[in-house]
Design an enzyme around this catalytic site. Structure first.
Site, short mmCIF file in Angstrom:
data_model
loop_
_atom_site.label_atom_id
_atom_site.label_comp_id
_atom_site.label_asym_id
_atom_site.label_seq_id
_atom_site.Cartn_x
_atom_site.Cartn_y
_atom_site.Cartn_z
N ASP A 1 -6.85 0.02 -3.66
CA ASP A 1 -7.97 0.84 -3.61
C ASP A 1 -8.84 0.83 -4.75
O ASP A 1 -9.63 1.83 -5.35
CB ASP A 1 -7.35 2.29 -3.60
CG ASP A 1 -6.43 2.38 -4.60
OD1 ASP A 1 -6.07 1.76 -5.73
OD2 ASP A 1 -5.62 3.56 -4.81
N GLU B 1 0.93 -1.02 -0.07
CA GLU B 1 0.02 -0.17 0.05
C GLU B 1 0.86 1.27 0.13
O GLU B 1 1.80 1.46 0.91
CB GLU B 1 -1.10 0.14 1.22
CG GLU B 1 -1.96 1.19 1.06
CD GLU B 1 -2.56 1.42 -0.34
OE1 GLU B 1 -2.01 1.89 -1.25
OE2 GLU B 1 -3.77 0.62 -0.58
#
Ligand code: AHR
Length: 482
Positions: free
Chosen positions: A280, A204
């Site tokens: 995401d 991430e």
């Protein structure tokens, strides 16, 4: 024994096991995946030929005959119910209804495994699968391992072709909220030696090729046609490994502490599972997935090496195009409409416009050449095809805003995807239907003598359900200009 039997013996059992090509437990005799066909939206589970064996691709072929299918579910073989389905919108929205991602065309990634036909999951940008409510997947700083078998020749520089652990709300929840295999050549976050593609860890807000934020010399460019990619992580320790899934062993490209960047130690894994997208729901990536697992616990190198040996023994091989037939790369063809109105019409260009026009033996030489196309290996997927103009070399049929044009190849990944079409049996029983590689539920269709990529019953005039099967079926014929 198969991959998950080996992980279990090593004390790090699979808690998710996904494959459209084969069983990942010697005893697995259930469904591998589900397909949905476009003719009536019916679904069918596809199982194995025998316990522990290869997918029953013939069952898919007969269910999808004369129409097209997408992969709707990739079942979890671990018994934990961690099935992958169409990814929902998150930080980014997908191109399908409701902001969901596209589903993969079920025939776009044909292979053989141990001599039997099977299909992988072909991800063009916009395609994605996810499970945001899982059972047994690592959370927080818990240890886990994962491997995937991918097509090392199918990748891009979009974010992010991932398989593994991600956020349960499909949003970027900060550093350390993911731990997934990444494969491709995006250099925005991290990269290794050479020009890529690389196996990296998507943790991430960062694809990591080693301990450093950007460059790590130990992570090589790697592009085996069948690529074995490994990522594993435990408290302040993680590794990248990889190899050729057809022969030899695995190499270790990184094995050490967490990146020297704040936020990744301890990890904050959330335990969702993604395939083909970023955490995401970034949808810029391309790739092909054949199989992959996630484990509970940090697998030993020896366990992973034994898994590699069993994958090599399973015998992944390339297969020809899913239809082959008359669309042989290098040959020149003409593409004739089959709708009753229009059986003397052929896909033709006039400059950059693409239409159907009536062509006969009496037509002018230029009109004949305008209706002649050289079949090429698909620019974005060599299992599919592209059509280069017979008289405008270097220019290809491509879609833009759903309309077909003849444009010069600009070498971009977008052009390659827009100019790649996956042949299937003609939907009206004649000839061939051609699915767009990056909009797999859209097909080359003529409407009012213009040519589009259309979806059956969609929102545009040219998506009309009337005449659908005829309008998307093309006879591949002797070229007007050989
Ligand atoms: O870490 C790289 C990417 O950054 C993640 O996949 C995505 O969630 C974010 O955009």
């Amino acid at each position: 024994s198969q991959s998950c039997d080996i992980y279990a013996s090593g004390g790090t059992p699979c808690v998710a096991a996904h494959s459209t090509t084969r069983a990942l437990y010697g005893a697995y005799n259930g469904s591998l995946y589900q397909v949905r066909r476009s003719s009536d939206n019916a679904t069918r589970d596809i199982g194995v030929l025998a316990a522990g064996g290869v997918a029953n691709a013939a069952a898919q072929d007969s269910f999808c005959a004369g129409t097209s299918c997408v992969i709707t579910v990739i079942y979890d073989q671990s018994g934990r119910g961690n099935h992958l389905t169409q990814a929902p919108p998150g930080g980014f929205s997908g191109p399908a209804a409701g902001g969901y991602d596209n589903l993969a065309n079920a025939t776009a990634a044909p292979v053989t495994v141990g001599g039997s036909k099977a299909y992988g999951v072909f991800v063009s940008p916009g395609t994605g699968y996810r499970d945001n409510s899982t059972n047994g997947i690592a959370r927080g700083d818990q240890p886990e391992g994962m491997y995937a078998i991918l097509d090392g020749t199918h990748y891009n520089g979009g974010c992010c072709f991932d398989y593994g652990n991600a956020e349960t709300n499909s949003r970027d929840n900060g550093n350390g909220t993911m731990e997934a295999i990444y494969f491709g050549n995006i250099k925005v976050w991290g990269y290794g030696a050479g020009n890529g593609p690389w196996i990296m860890a998507d943790l991430e807000n960062g694809l990591f090729s080693g301990v450093n934020q950007r460059y790590n010399a130990g992570d090589p460019s790697i592009s085996h046609r069948f690529l074995h990619a490994v990522i594993k992580g435990e408290p302040n320790h993680w590794a990248i490994r990889g190899g050729n899934a057809q022969s030899g062993g695995l190499s270790t490209f990184y094995n050490g502490v967490r990146p020297n960047v704040a936020g990744y130690n301890p990890m904050k894994k959330e335990g969702a599972i993604i395939l083909g997208i970023g955490g995401d729901n970034s949808i810029g990536a391309a790739g092909t997935f054949y199989e992959g697992v996630m484990t509970s616990g940090y697998p030993s190198d020896a366990t992973e090496n034994a898994v590699q040996a069993s994958v090599v023994a399973a015998g992944y091989r390339t297969s020809g195009s899913s239809t082959g037939g008359t669309l042989t790369p290098g040959s020149t063809v003409s593409l004739r409409a089959t709708t009753a109105c229009c059986t003397t019409r052929y896909i033709s260009h006039s400059g950059s416009s693409v239409v159907t026009s009536v062509v006969s033996s009496a037509s002018a030489a230029a009109d004949k050449a305008n209706a002649s196309w050289i079949v090429r290996n698909g620019l974005a997927n060599s299992s599919c095809v592209s059509f280069e103009s017979r008289n405008t070399s270097g220019s290809f049929l491509r879609h833009q805003n759903y309309r077909l044009y003849l444009h010069a190849n600009d070498g971009s990944a977008l052009f390659a995807s827009d100019a790649t079409f996956c042949p299937q049996a003609g939907q009206n029983g004649q000839g061939t239907s051609l699915a767009s590689a990056n909009y797999p539920s859209r097909y080359i269709r003529h409407y009012a003598n213009e040519v589009y990529i259309a979806s059956n019953g969609g929102a545009n005039t040219f998506d009309a359900a009337a005449s659908w099967a005829d309008d998307v079926s093309w006879v591949v014929s002797t070229p007007w200009t050989p």
